[in-house]
Motif scaffolding. Structure first.
Motif, PDB file in Angstrom:
ATOM      1  N   LEU A  72       0.814  -1.211   0.000  1.00  0.00           N
ATOM      2  CA  LEU A  72       0.000   0.000   0.000  1.00  0.00           C
ATOM      3  C   LEU A  72       0.852   1.268   0.000  1.00  0.00           C
ATOM      4  N   TRP A  73       1.970   1.265   0.733  1.00  0.00           N
ATOM      5  CA  TRP A  73       2.686   2.493   1.011  1.00  0.00           C
ATOM      6  C   TRP A  73       4.036   2.638   0.313  1.00  0.00           C
ATOM      7  N   SER A  74       4.634   1.559  -0.168  1.00  0.00           N
ATOM      8  CA  SER A  74       5.960   1.711  -0.753  1.00  0.00           C
ATOM      9  C   SER A  74       5.893   2.476  -2.068  1.00  0.00           C
ATOM     10  N   ARG A  75       6.752   3.473  -2.183  1.00  0.00           N
ATOM     11  CA  ARG A  75       6.842   4.272  -3.408  1.00  0.00           C
ATOM     12  C   ARG A  75       7.973   3.796  -4.313  1.00  0.00           C
ATOM     13  N   LEU A  76       8.791   2.872  -3.793  1.00  0.00           N
ATOM     14  CA  LEU A  76       9.994   2.459  -4.507  1.00  0.00           C
ATOM     15  C   LEU A  76       9.977   1.002  -4.953  1.00  0.00           C
ATOM     16  N   ALA A  77       9.256   0.145  -4.231  1.00  0.00           N
ATOM     17  CA  ALA A  77       9.255  -1.281  -4.546  1.00  0.00           C
ATOM     18  C   ALA A  77       8.525  -1.547  -5.855  1.00  0.00           C
ATOM     19  N   ASN A  78       8.993  -2.528  -6.592  1.00  0.00           N
ATOM     20  CA  ASN A  78       8.289  -2.972  -7.791  1.00  0.00           C
ATOM     21  C   ASN A  78       7.277  -4.068  -7.463  1.00  0.00           C
ATOM     22  N   ARG A  79       7.717  -5.048  -6.644  1.00  0.00           N
ATOM     23  CA  ARG A  79       6.834  -6.153  -6.268  1.00  0.00           C
ATOM     24  C   ARG A  79       7.136  -6.576  -4.836  1.00  0.00           C
ATOM     25  N   VAL A  80       6.155  -7.188  -4.206  1.00  0.00           N
ATOM     26  CA  VAL A  80       6.330  -7.763  -2.871  1.00  0.00           C
ATOM     27  C   VAL A  80       6.102  -9.268  -2.999  1.00  0.00           C
ATOM     28  N   LEU A  81       7.140 -10.032  -2.710  1.00  0.00           N
ATOM     29  CA  LEU A  81       7.098 -11.484  -2.884  1.00  0.00           C
ATOM     30  C   LEU A  81       7.126 -12.182  -1.531  1.00  0.00           C
ATOM     31  N   LEU A  82       6.302 -13.217  -1.408  1.00  0.00           N
ATOM     32  CA  LEU A  82       6.307 -14.085  -0.228  1.00  0.00           C
ATOM     33  C   LEU A  82       6.924 -15.417  -0.647  1.00  0.00           C
ATOM     34  N   PRO A  83       8.179 -15.695  -0.271  1.00  0.00           N
ATOM     35  CA  PRO A  83       8.789 -16.983  -0.627  1.00  0.00           C
ATOM     36  C   PRO A  83       8.031 -18.140   0.025  1.00  0.00           C
ATOM     37  N   LEU A  84       7.623 -19.102  -0.792  1.00  0.00           N
ATOM     38  CA  LEU A  84       6.902 -20.274  -0.290  1.00  0.00           C
ATOM     39  C   LEU A  84       7.834 -21.440  -0.026  1.00  0.00           C
ATOM     40  N   ALA A  85       8.887 -21.562  -0.803  1.00  0.00           N
ATOM     41  CA  ALA A  85       9.827 -22.676  -0.620  1.00  0.00           C
ATOM     42  C   ALA A  85      11.105 -22.379  -1.367  1.00  0.00           C
ATOM     43  N   SER A  86      12.201 -22.981  -0.878  1.00  0.00           N
ATOM     44  CA  SER A  86      13.490 -22.900  -1.553  1.00  0.00           C
ATOM     45  C   SER A  86      14.095 -24.293  -1.539  1.00  0.00           C
ATOM     46  N   PHE A  87      14.569 -24.761  -2.696  1.00  0.00           N
ATOM     47  CA  PHE A  87      15.015 -26.151  -2.795  1.00  0.00           C
ATOM     48  C   PHE A  87      15.986 -26.293  -3.956  1.00  0.00           C
ATOM     49  N   PRO A  88      16.837 -27.340  -3.931  1.00  0.00           N
ATOM     50  CA  PRO A  88      17.755 -27.582  -5.047  1.00  0.00           C
ATOM     51  C   PRO A  88      16.984 -27.926  -6.316  1.00  0.00           C
ATOM     52  N   ALA A  89      17.428 -27.404  -7.445  1.00  0.00           N
ATOM     53  CA  ALA A  89      16.760 -27.675  -8.721  1.00  0.00           C
ATOM     54  C   ALA A  89      17.803 -27.657  -9.830  1.00  0.00           C
ATOM     55  N   ALA A  90      18.653 -28.683  -9.828  1.00  0.00           N
ATOM     56  CA  ALA A  90      19.725 -28.747 -10.816  1.00  0.00           C
ATOM     57  C   ALA A  90      19.217 -29.169 -12.188  1.00  0.00           C
ATOM     58  N   ASP A  91      18.028 -29.786 -12.232  1.00  0.00           N
ATOM     59  CA  ASP A  91      17.485 -30.245 -13.506  1.00  0.00           C
ATOM     60  C   ASP A  91      15.966 -30.123 -13.457  1.00  0.00           C
ATOM     61  N   PRO A  92      15.265 -30.318 -14.583  1.00  0.00           N
ATOM     62  CA  PRO A  92      13.804 -30.157 -14.610  1.00  0.00           C
ATOM     63  C   PRO A  92      13.086 -31.088 -13.637  1.00  0.00           C
ATOM     64  N   GLN A  93      13.595 -32.314 -13.460  1.00  0.00           N
ATOM     65  CA  GLN A  93      12.929 -33.251 -12.556  1.00  0.00           C
ATOM     66  C   GLN A  93      12.971 -32.744 -11.114  1.00  0.00           C
ATOM     67  N   ALA A  94      14.120 -32.199 -10.698  1.00  0.00           N
ATOM     68  CA  ALA A  94      14.234 -31.678  -9.339  1.00  0.00           C
ATOM     69  C   ALA A  94      13.332 -30.460  -9.151  1.00  0.00           C
ATOM     70  N   LEU A  95      13.248 -29.606 -10.165  1.00  0.00           N
ATOM     71  CA  LEU A  95      12.370 -28.440 -10.072  1.00  0.00           C
ATOM     72  C   LEU A  95      10.917 -28.890  -9.933  1.00  0.00           C
ATOM     73  N   TYR A  96      10.503 -29.843 -10.748  1.00  0.00           N
ATOM     74  CA  TYR A  96       9.127 -30.359 -10.699  1.00  0.00           C
ATOM     75  C   TYR A  96       8.831 -30.951  -9.318  1.00  0.00           C
ATOM     76  N   ALA A  97       9.749 -31.735  -8.800  1.00  0.00           N
ATOM     77  CA  ALA A  97       9.531 -32.384  -7.504  1.00  0.00           C
ATOM     78  C   ALA A  97       9.436 -31.356  -6.383  1.00  0.00           C
ATOM     79  N   GLY A  98      10.294 -30.331  -6.414  1.00  0.00           N
ATOM     80  CA  GLY A  98      10.253 -29.307  -5.374  1.00  0.00           C
ATOM     81  C   GLY A  98       8.939 -28.553  -5.367  1.00  0.00           C
TER      82      GLY A  98
END
Length: 765
Positions: free
Chosen positions: A48-74
């Motif tokens: 509502l109030w930031s004049r400088l931010a472009n987006r506000v992101l809420l991280p849901l998860a962080s995980f290794p993703a060296a290949d498409p299968q790992a990304l899909y699984a995460g």
């Protein structure tokens, strides 16, 4: 919860400071933005109030993703039912750096597949994709084979406030505009009662963002009112009651802030000479709810002035406006990439500097430019600078405290004799030789204003004109008839040097050219025994349109000179030319001889010097036309200075071409006409453009139609490769008199102008 607010490059630290002011003590600067922790209240507050931010992101998860299968699984490991239903829509954006998955679009498809497959496996239904206004927007960031998947709470970029449906050719993002204002300390200036002006406002982003800041208006309120779309609206964990509470608080603060702004009389103004962008700016301000709070006006840069502080809301009858306290000038001039180009830009920046120095003493200024060399043309010493990015363009925000100690002389410092090269002595010898060769001729002809040097030595590409100021005359602002004495301290008439450098081509080393210029300035001052105040310097670029008539400064200091017993006003600082074309000296003498007993018409009359000569030669009347009110006023003063005024000496502001087309009442009236048009013109006051090569036949025929049967038309122009179309001038006698009109002091440059004497074929020889 941990959140991440994204920002443009070089704004990360400023964003972290802003989040701290919003009460987020956990905010810390990081690459491409700032991180902070808290609950939904904190996340909603930033949206509502930031004049400088472009987006506000809420991280849901962080995980290794060296290949498409790992990304899909995460992605599949997240319970997506906590965030959306199968009947809702979503979109996924992804970027990748230094990872095995190199293509962002492929990564986004893989994330989408994992979410859709989870819903299909559990419910037999699946969310659909909406790239415009999805219920849920996700962002996947891959860096060194580590994936971070976030919910985009803001939805659209926060720079889209909702008030700007239209923009100019090169608009600032609203977030960047707010950053400029914060860097320029606008909130503190406004709190002290200072006002704000953007003299080149375009579609009005800077003044509107300034009003939002000064009135404590949450930028997100505008989006809420315009579209109401946020990335969290349809999120299953959205707290609607909390959001409504924050909106109500922001609305109350807006109302209080607007009242306070009006009570304190703070003026926020935007000026631009383009009426189209002014209309757009007013529409944008109206959508922002700021009509009457921010004002926009069509006004040329040279006409910008500080506002008066208006009377209090309930003034007593004798109350009068008070001068406004110093405020902030902030602007984003063109710098040749998307707006503006070529030779006009240095003049624009020089003019901006002059306006600041001579109108806004005590104010502060902030100027964003993508070209540091253009910033130097302002003639002001910056106190600090910030590097920012306007899109992909690296820019500098230059800060100025406008006071005399910050002024930088327009004239380069002369090089001391011990540092000069052998060319300097050659230049000195040439100046002495020219002065000696011309001295007797000048004395015999009674000439006090002349060209002494015109690029005689290729290494010193300069034009040097000498003006001897009229004895006993006084110079001053405006009238030219008051102020400091033009003469010196009793040692004889005061001489002034008007020095113009022909801009060197890009192939010439800039440092070497600058050194030679400094050598020349030192030599000229010594040979001619001139003080610093008597040498005026300008750079003469290749002119386009009416550039030579564009105002460089606004000092308004006029000086009187004499020509053939007449007094004329010149100005050495405000324009590229002085108001007196020395190469037309003999042309004016010719007009004086021909004017006796005739009605005289001066088309494209400039400062009216030809009209003064015609009047002094016994013309029955003079009529001077020009589109510029400034030059017509100058012409009026030149005429009055020599005792010519009243109905017999008309001054008409008009487009000469259009006037000729409608001047039937003057047919056969004028016994003498002087026609000296510009090479090219695209003035906003005229329809279309004028090109002397293309349009001279129509112009000459239109003027000739106003000639008396025995009348004479003197046609001149300074286009170097001009070719007169004699075959199209049937019924007219045309005589090239160029050699007779080139004075001796311009003999080195015989193409300085071309001149023809034109009469009707039935006229007596």
């Amino acid at each position: 919860m941990e959140f991440f607010a994204t920002s443009a490059r070089h704004l990360e630290g400023l964003l972290a400071e802003e989040l701290g002011r919003l009460g987020l003590d956990t905010a810390r600067e990081t690459r491409a933005g700032a991180r902070f922790s808290g609950g939904l209240r904190e996340a909603y507050t930033v949206c509502l109030w930031s004049r400088l931010a472009n987006r506000v992101l809420l991280p849901l998860a962080s995980f290794p993703a060296a290949d498409p299968q790992a990304l899909y699984a995460g992605v599949q490991a997240i319970d997506w039912a906590e965030h959306l239903t199968p009947r809702q829509t979503l979109v996924v954006h992804a970027d990748s750096a230094r990872s095995g998955i190199t293509h962002g679009h492929f990564a986004a498809l893989k994330v989408k597949d994992a979410i859709v497959d989870q819903f299909r496996q559990r419910t037999g239904d699946r969310p659909s994709i909406d790239t415009e206004r999805p219920d849920i927007a996700l962002h996947c960031h891959l860096f060194r084979d580590q994936a971070t998947l976030s919910l985009n709470l803001s939805g659209d970029s926060l720079h889209r406030r909702g008030y700007r449906l239209e923009a100019g050719a090169a608009p600032l993002k609203e977030t960047l505009a707010a950053a400029l204002l914060l860097r320029a300390d606008w909130p503190e200036i406004a709190a002290g009662g200072g006002s704000l002006i953007d003299p080149l406002c375009g579609s009005g982003t800077l003044p509107i963002e300034a009003a939002l800041l000064a009135a404590d208006i949450a930028p997100g309120l505008l989006r809420q009112q315009s579209s109401g779309y946020w990335g969290f609206n349809a999120w299953r964990q959205h707290d609607a009651a909390l959001w409504d509470e924050l909106l109500q608080q922001a609305g109350a603060r807006r109302d209080a802030g607007l009242r306070r702004l009006r009570q304190h009389g703070i003026r926020i103004q935007g000026f631009d000479q383009d009426p189209r962008v002014i209309r757009t700016a007013r529409d944008n301000a109206a959508r922002a709810g700021l009509s009457g709070v921010v004002t926009f006006e069509q006004r040329a840069l040279a006409d910008c002035r500080p506002p008066d502080r208006g009377p209090p809301p309930e003034p007593v009858p004798e109350s009068a406006p008070e001068p406004a306290p110093p405020g902030l000038i902030i602007t984003n001039p063109p710098y040749g990439l998307r707006l503006g180009a070529g030779d006009a830009l240095p003049l624009l920046y020089a003019q901006l500097g002059e306006v600041l120095k001579h109108r806004f003493d005590g104010w502060r200024a902030a100027v964003l430019t993508g070209d540091a060399d253009l910033g130097k043309r302002m003639g002001l010493r910056a106190t600090r600078l910030h590097v920012l990015y306007n899109g992909p363009v690296e820019c500098r925000l230059l800060h100025f405290d406008i006071r005399p100690t910050a002024h930088v002389s327009d004239t380069p410092r002369p090089l001391p004799p011990r540092e000069r090269g052998p060319g300097a002595e050659m230049l000195a010898n040439r100046l002495r030789k020219n002065q000696k060769a011309l001295s007797r001729w000048l004395r015999d002809q009674g000439i006090s204003c002349y060209r002494l040097y015109d690029a005689d030595l290729p290494e010193y590409a300069l034009a040097l004109d000498i003006y001897t100021l009229a004895p006993g005359a006084r110079s001053g602002k405006g009238s030219g008839l008051d102020g400091d004495s033009d003469s010196g301290s009793g040692s004889g008439p005061r001489r002034v040097a008007h020095l113009q450098e022909y801009a060197p081509p890009a192939s010439i080393d800039a440092r070497a050219a600058r050194r030679r210029l400094r050598e020349a300035i030192g030599v000229i001052a010594e040979v001619l025994e001139l003080s610093e105040r008597d040498l005026f310097f300008k750079v003469r670029q290749k002119q386009k349109g009416t550039d030579q008539y564009q105002r460089l400064a606004d000092r308004g200091r006029f000086h009187q000179v004499q020509e053939d017993g007449l007094r004329l006003l010149v100005n050495f600082e405000d324009y590229l030319d002085t108001g007196l074309f020395l190469d037309h000296r003999d042309t004016r003498r010719l007009l004086r001889r021909l004017a006796t007993g005739r009605h005289f018409l001066n088309l494209f009359g400039y400062t009216g010097t030809a009209s003064v000569h015609a009047a002094s030669g016994g013309a029955r009347s003079t009529c001077t036309l020009d589109m510029s009110r400034t030059y017509l006023d100058w012409a009026r003063r030149n005429l009055a200075l020599n005792g010519f005024s009243g109905r017999d000496h008309q001054l008409i502001q008009a487009d000469c071409i259009e006037w000729l087309r409608n001047a039937r009442a003057y047919r056969g009236h004028f016994g003498l006409i002087f026609l000296d048009p510009p090479t090219f013109s695209s003035s906003k006051r005229m329809q279309g453009t004028f090109d002397v090569q293309r349009d001279h036949v129509e112009l000459i025929l239109g003027a000739a139609d106003l000639l008396a049967p025995d009348g004479t038309l003197i046609f001149s122009n300074n286009r170097r490769r001009f070719q007169l179309d004699s075959a199209a001038l049937a019924g007219l006698q045309v005589q090239d008199i160029s050699p007779q009109t080139i004075p001796r002091d311009f003999a080195r440059n015989p193409h300085i102008h071309r001149c023809w004497r034109i009469t009707r074929e039935t006229a007596a020889p």
